[in-house]
Design a protein around this motif. Structure first.
Motif, PDB file in Angstrom:
ATOM      1  N   GLY A   9       6.220  -5.630  -3.850  1.00 36.72           N
ATOM      2  CA  GLY A   9       7.203  -6.150  -2.881  1.00 36.72           C
ATOM      3  C   GLY A   9       8.519  -6.457  -3.596  1.00 36.72           C
ATOM      4  N   SER A  50       0.822  -1.218   0.000  1.00 38.17           N
ATOM      5  CA  SER A  50       0.000   0.000   0.000  1.00 38.17           C
ATOM      6  C   SER A  50       0.850   1.260   0.000  1.00 38.17           C
ATOM      7  CB  SER A  50      -0.918   0.003   1.216  1.00 38.17           C
ATOM      8  OG  SER A  50      -0.127   0.083   2.395  1.00 38.17           O
ATOM      9  N   GLY A  51       2.063   1.179  -0.568  1.00 36.43           N
ATOM     10  CA  GLY A  51       2.895   2.378  -0.723  1.00 36.43           C
ATOM     11  C   GLY A  51       2.321   3.258  -1.827  1.00 36.43           C
ATOM     12  N   LEU A  85      10.672  -1.712  -4.924  1.00 40.40           N
ATOM     13  CA  LEU A  85      11.136  -3.072  -4.614  1.00 40.40           C
ATOM     14  C   LEU A  85      10.894  -4.017  -5.790  1.00 40.40           C
ATOM     15  CD1 LEU A  85       9.699  -3.296  -0.971  1.00 40.40           C
ATOM     16  CD2 LEU A  85      12.081  -2.870  -1.645  1.00 40.40           C
ATOM     17  N   ASP A 116      12.289   8.603  -6.324  1.00 37.68           N
ATOM     18  CA  ASP A 116      11.658   9.616  -5.488  1.00 37.68           C
ATOM     19  C   ASP A 116      10.148   9.476  -5.629  1.00 37.68           C
ATOM     20  OD1 ASP A 116      13.625  11.038  -4.109  1.00 37.68           O
ATOM     21  OD2 ASP A 116      14.160  12.204  -5.886  1.00 37.68           O
ATOM     22  N   GLY A 125       0.538   2.946   3.487  1.00 39.69           N
ATOM     23  CA  GLY A 125       1.381   4.097   3.156  1.00 39.69           C
ATOM     24  C   GLY A 125       2.812   3.764   2.757  1.00 39.69           C
ATOM     25  N   GLY A 149       1.437   1.169  -5.205  1.00 37.29           N
ATOM     26  CA  GLY A 149       0.219   0.355  -5.156  1.00 37.29           C
ATOM     27  C   GLY A 149      -1.029   1.210  -4.976  1.00 37.29           C
ATOM     28  N   PHE A 206       1.626 -11.273   1.583  1.00 35.32           N
ATOM     29  CA  PHE A 206       1.314 -11.992   0.346  1.00 35.32           C
ATOM     30  C   PHE A 206       1.819 -13.438   0.393  1.00 35.32           C
ATOM     31  CE2 PHE A 206       2.932 -13.035  -4.015  1.00 35.32           C
ATOM     32  CZ  PHE A 206       1.709 -13.114  -4.669  1.00 35.32           C
ATOM     33  N   ILE A 242      10.536  14.683   1.544  1.00 34.49           N
ATOM     34  CA  ILE A 242      10.220  16.016   1.021  1.00 34.49           C
ATOM     35  C   ILE A 242       9.779  15.838  -0.431  1.00 34.49           C
ATOM     36  CG2 ILE A 242      11.152  18.306   0.470  1.00 34.49           C
ATOM     37  CD1 ILE A 242      13.255  16.720   2.850  1.00 34.49           C
ATOM     38  N   ASN A 281       6.661   3.575   2.759  1.00 34.27           N
ATOM     39  CA  ASN A 281       7.688   4.396   3.411  1.00 34.27           C
ATOM     40  C   ASN A 281       7.316   5.862   3.538  1.00 34.27           C
ATOM     41  OD1 ASN A 281       9.229   2.217   3.874  1.00 34.27           O
ATOM     42  ND2 ASN A 281      10.709   2.607   2.243  1.00 34.27           N
ATOM     43  N   VAL A 282       6.237   6.292   2.925  1.00 36.12           N
ATOM     44  CA  VAL A 282       5.857   7.699   3.107  1.00 36.12           C
ATOM     45  C   VAL A 282       4.951   7.878   4.331  1.00 36.12           C
ATOM     46  CG1 VAL A 282       6.044   8.117   0.618  1.00 36.12           C
ATOM     47  CG2 VAL A 282       3.780   7.788   1.618  1.00 36.12           C
ATOM     48  N   ILE A 341      -3.463  -5.617  -0.189  1.00 34.74           N
ATOM     49  CA  ILE A 341      -2.935  -6.233   1.034  1.00 34.74           C
ATOM     50  C   ILE A 341      -1.592  -5.595   1.383  1.00 34.74           C
ATOM     51  CG2 ILE A 341      -4.167  -8.450   0.837  1.00 34.74           C
ATOM     52  CD1 ILE A 341      -1.494  -9.657  -0.172  1.00 34.74           C
ATOM     53  N   GLU A 342      -1.367  -5.457   2.673  1.00 39.60           N
ATOM     54  CA  GLU A 342      -0.180  -4.750   3.158  1.00 39.60           C
ATOM     55  C   GLU A 342       0.364  -5.526   4.359  1.00 39.60           C
ATOM     56  OE1 GLU A 342       1.880  -1.948   2.555  1.00 39.60           O
ATOM     57  OE2 GLU A 342       2.810  -2.948   4.274  1.00 39.60           O
TER      58      GLU A 342
HETATM   59  P1  FAD Z   1       7.045   1.383  -0.517  1.00 39.23           P
HETATM   60  O1  FAD Z   1       6.679   2.692   0.043  1.00 39.23           O
HETATM   61  O2  FAD Z   1       8.180   0.663   0.097  1.00 39.23           O
HETATM   62  O3  FAD Z   1       5.759   0.449  -0.490  1.00 39.23           O
HETATM   63  C1  FAD Z   1       5.818  -0.947  -0.681  1.00 39.23           C
HETATM   64  C2  FAD Z   1       4.870  -1.571   0.315  1.00 39.23           C
HETATM   65  O4  FAD Z   1       4.736  -2.969   0.035  1.00 39.23           O
HETATM   66  C3  FAD Z   1       5.351  -1.477   1.750  1.00 39.23           C
HETATM   67  O5  FAD Z   1       4.347  -0.882   2.546  1.00 39.23           O
HETATM   68  C4  FAD Z   1       5.608  -2.919   2.157  1.00 39.23           C
HETATM   69  O6  FAD Z   1       5.328  -3.175   3.520  1.00 39.23           O
HETATM   70  C5  FAD Z   1       4.635  -3.663   1.254  1.00 39.23           C
HETATM   71  N1  FAD Z   1       5.014  -5.054   1.016  1.00 39.23           N
HETATM   72  C6  FAD Z   1       6.217  -5.524   0.660  1.00 39.23           C
HETATM   73  N2  FAD Z   1       6.204  -6.866   0.571  1.00 39.23           N
HETATM   74  C7  FAD Z   1       4.936  -7.248   0.882  1.00 39.23           C
HETATM   75  C8  FAD Z   1       4.291  -8.505   0.997  1.00 39.23           C
HETATM   76  N3  FAD Z   1       4.959  -9.635   0.793  1.00 39.23           N
HETATM   77  N4  FAD Z   1       2.990  -8.548   1.331  1.00 39.23           N
HETATM   78  C9  FAD Z   1       2.296  -7.403   1.570  1.00 39.23           C
HETATM   79  N5  FAD Z   1       2.860  -6.183   1.494  1.00 39.23           N
HETATM   80  C10 FAD Z   1       4.164  -6.102   1.154  1.00 39.23           C
HETATM   81  N6  FAD Z   1      11.307  10.410  -2.023  1.00 39.23           N
HETATM   82  C11 FAD Z   1      11.148  11.734  -2.247  1.00 39.23           C
HETATM   83  O7  FAD Z   1      10.550  12.121  -3.249  1.00 39.23           O
HETATM   84  N7  FAD Z   1      11.614  12.657  -1.343  1.00 39.23           N
HETATM   85  C12 FAD Z   1      12.268  12.303  -0.206  1.00 39.23           C
HETATM   86  O8  FAD Z   1      12.679  13.170   0.570  1.00 39.23           O
HETATM   87  C13 FAD Z   1      12.468  10.899   0.037  1.00 39.23           C
HETATM   88  N8  FAD Z   1      13.125  10.497   1.144  1.00 39.23           N
HETATM   89  C14 FAD Z   1      13.323   9.162   1.342  1.00 39.23           C
HETATM   90  C15 FAD Z   1      14.006   8.771   2.495  1.00 39.23           C
HETATM   91  C16 FAD Z   1      14.243   7.423   2.728  1.00 39.23           C
HETATM   92  C17 FAD Z   1      14.981   7.005   3.961  1.00 39.23           C
HETATM   93  C18 FAD Z   1      13.810   6.459   1.779  1.00 39.23           C
HETATM   94  C19 FAD Z   1      14.090   4.993   1.994  1.00 39.23           C
HETATM   95  C20 FAD Z   1      13.102   6.844   0.655  1.00 39.23           C
HETATM   96  C21 FAD Z   1      12.851   8.202   0.420  1.00 39.23           C
HETATM   97  N9  FAD Z   1      12.134   8.622  -0.688  1.00 39.23           N
HETATM   98  C22 FAD Z   1      11.956   9.965  -0.911  1.00 39.23           C
HETATM   99  C23 FAD Z   1      11.569   7.653  -1.666  1.00 39.23           C
HETATM  100  C24 FAD Z   1      10.125   7.220  -1.343  1.00 39.23           C
HETATM  101  O9  FAD Z   1      10.098   6.621  -0.085  1.00 39.23           O
HETATM  102  C25 FAD Z   1       9.662   6.244  -2.427  1.00 39.23           C
HETATM  103  O10 FAD Z   1       9.604   6.898  -3.667  1.00 39.23           O
HETATM  104  C26 FAD Z   1       8.288   5.616  -2.194  1.00 39.23           C
HETATM  105  O11 FAD Z   1       8.044   5.298  -0.876  1.00 39.23           O
HETATM  106  C27 FAD Z   1       8.178   4.354  -3.032  1.00 39.23           C
HETATM  107  O12 FAD Z   1       6.873   3.811  -2.953  1.00 39.23           O
HETATM  108  P2  FAD Z   1       6.638   2.280  -3.252  1.00 39.23           P
HETATM  109  O13 FAD Z   1       5.168   2.070  -3.225  1.00 39.23           O
HETATM  110  O14 FAD Z   1       7.375   1.857  -4.448  1.00 39.23           O
HETATM  111  O15 FAD Z   1       7.380   1.502  -2.061  1.00 39.23           O
END
Ligand code: FAD
Length: 368
Positions: free
Chosen positions: A235, A11-12, A345, A352, A39, A15, A217, A59, A41-42, A32-33
């Motif tokens: 993931g 649910s990042g 992932l 970003d 949310g 998704g 999952f 940011i 990592n945000v 599913i999360e």
């Molecule tokens: P995620 O946010 O990681 O979401 C993936 C989700 O999938 C997670 O909630 C995880 O728990 C879930 N998941 C994984 N495996 C499974 C499973 N098997 N079953 C169920 N759920 C699962 N970007 C900016 O623009 N500005 C910033 O200042 C910035 N600062 C950052 C600082 C840090 C320390 C980090 C690590 C990243 C930063 N980012 C920043 C990047 C930002 O966090 C990402 O762009 C964004 O969170 C990516 O979203 P996502 O959905 O791909 O991943």
């Protein structure tokens, strides 16, 4: 068979953006999360009425007006401008490297004097092609800035000596010959007033979307694969294939947060600790992201750490070995047309937030 059109794993921002857009098109989605909250990592949570960035400072910044308008439909953004400072053994320097930094370091006042000083210091390499990160940094910015503001910080970040790191890690350094402390060059930046979680909540609020947290999952992979016509998987790509080709590597982080009984701890949201001895790389004081004036404050120390299977995978280690391994997983993934691998992932790449929204919208475009 299920009543849903899609299963979204994670649910990042990736998704959730996909789920929001699919629901807008009348599709039924289950999200599913595995964490206990939505949310990714945000995610931000309220502590002492302060929005705490639980997984590191976030940011929002972009040059893309479409993405800026898109994210603004879910929250109002403030005028926060990222202006981190560096603390080197209690000496304070402005970042990114700019005239304020150069003035503090050398007493220079004009851009010409700053450029001259940097050129002099770069000369220690005498035109040699840099073979490691240390030489690369000196070739770009000279010895003083490297010693005080780059070396210790980078070595902590990577857990290795700068002389053992490859030069390509720092292709460019943000250097500015103006008195401008704004870290980003982008046209738009800010922090959502009230935190990021509301954005995800709104994205997932449709009646066509059901959300299940604390659900991994992999506890029911086979059933999910049979039940759902299509899966959006954000993931880890190697975990999806049970690490059958090998394990992709990451750098991890540990966060140590404290509530302090004072109004203002460090006077800035982000302070980088650039010496080698301080074990953490940054202290975040969350209230400053939203110009808070609460009575207490919440600070978080950020410690880079080695990643072991089971730790939070924060930063993909995109070196040759890992990139090649990812490519093999990507080839394997192409044999599963019912699964879309997305997000940082699923695509094994640092993105970003604006880029991840862009990537999710591109997936939506392909899908509908
Ligand atoms: P995620 O946010 O990681 O979401 C993936 C989700 O999938 C997670 O909630 C995880 O728990 C879930 N998941 C994984 N495996 C499974 C499973 N098997 N079953 C169920 N759920 C699962 N970007 C900016 O623009 N500005 C910033 O200042 C910035 N600062 C950052 C600082 C840090 C320390 C980090 C690590 C990243 C930063 N980012 C920043 C990047 C930002 O966090 C990402 O762009 C964004 O969170 C990516 O979203 P996502 O959905 O791909 O991943």
């Amino acid at each position: 068979m299920t009543m849903y059109d899609y299963l979204v794993v994670g649910s990042g921002l990736f998704g959730s953006t996909f789920a929001y857009e699919a629901a807008k098109r009348g599709k039924r989605i289950k999200v599913i999360e595995k964490r206990s909250h939505i949310g990714g990592n945000v995610y931000t949570e309220k502590v002492q009425d302060i929005n705490v960035h639980k997984y590191g400072a976030h940011i929002f910044h972009t040059n893309n007006k479409e993405i800026w308008d898109y994210v603004n439909q879910f929250a109002e953004f403030n005028r926060y401008t990222n202006s981190p400072i560096a603390n080197y053994k209690s000496e304070i320097y402005n970042l990114p490297f700019n005239m304020n930094t150069f003035n503090k370091l050398w007493g220079v006042v004009t851009p010409e004097a700053a450029k001259k000083k940097i050129e002099e210091q770069k000369n220690v390499l005498a035109g040699k092609t840099p073979v490691n990160l240390e030489e690369q940094a000196i070739a770009l910015i000279g010895t003083d800035i490297y010693q005080k503001l780059i070396k210790g910080y980078t070595e902590k970040q990577w857990g290795r000596k700068a002389t053992e790191l490859p030069p390509f890690i720092i292709k460019r350094l943000p250097v500015r010959f103006t008195y401008d402390n704004n870290y980003f060059n982008d046209k738009y930046q800010g922090i959502p007033i009230g935190g990021y979680t509301q954005i995800i909540e709104k994205m997932l609020s449709s009646e066509l979307i059901d959300v299940e947290v604390s659900t991994d999952f992999f506890n029911r992979k086979e059933e999910y694969m049979n039940e759902f016509p299509k899966i959006i998987y954000s993931g880890m790509i190697d975990q999806f294939f049970d690490y059958s080709l090998g394990t992709l590597e990451y750098r991890s982080l540990k966060f140590e947060s404290k509530i302090l009984d004072r109004e203002n701890y460090q006077g800035n949201a982000v302070v980088n600790y650039t010496d080698a001895e301080t074990p953490y790389t940054r202290i975040i004081e969350h209230k400053h992201f939203e110009f808070g004036n609460q009575k207490k404050t919440v600070v978080t120390k950020e410690y880079p750490s080695t990643w072991n299977k089971g730790d939070e995978p924060y930063y993909p280690l995109n070196d040759k070995r890992n990139n090649e391994l990812y490519q093999q997983y990507k080839d394997l993934a192409s044999k599963f047309p019912n699964v879309i691998f997305g997000g940082r992932l699923g695509m094994y790449k640092y993105f970003d937030m604006h880029q991840i929204i862009g990537a999710a919208l591109a997936t939506v475009k392909q899908e509908f």
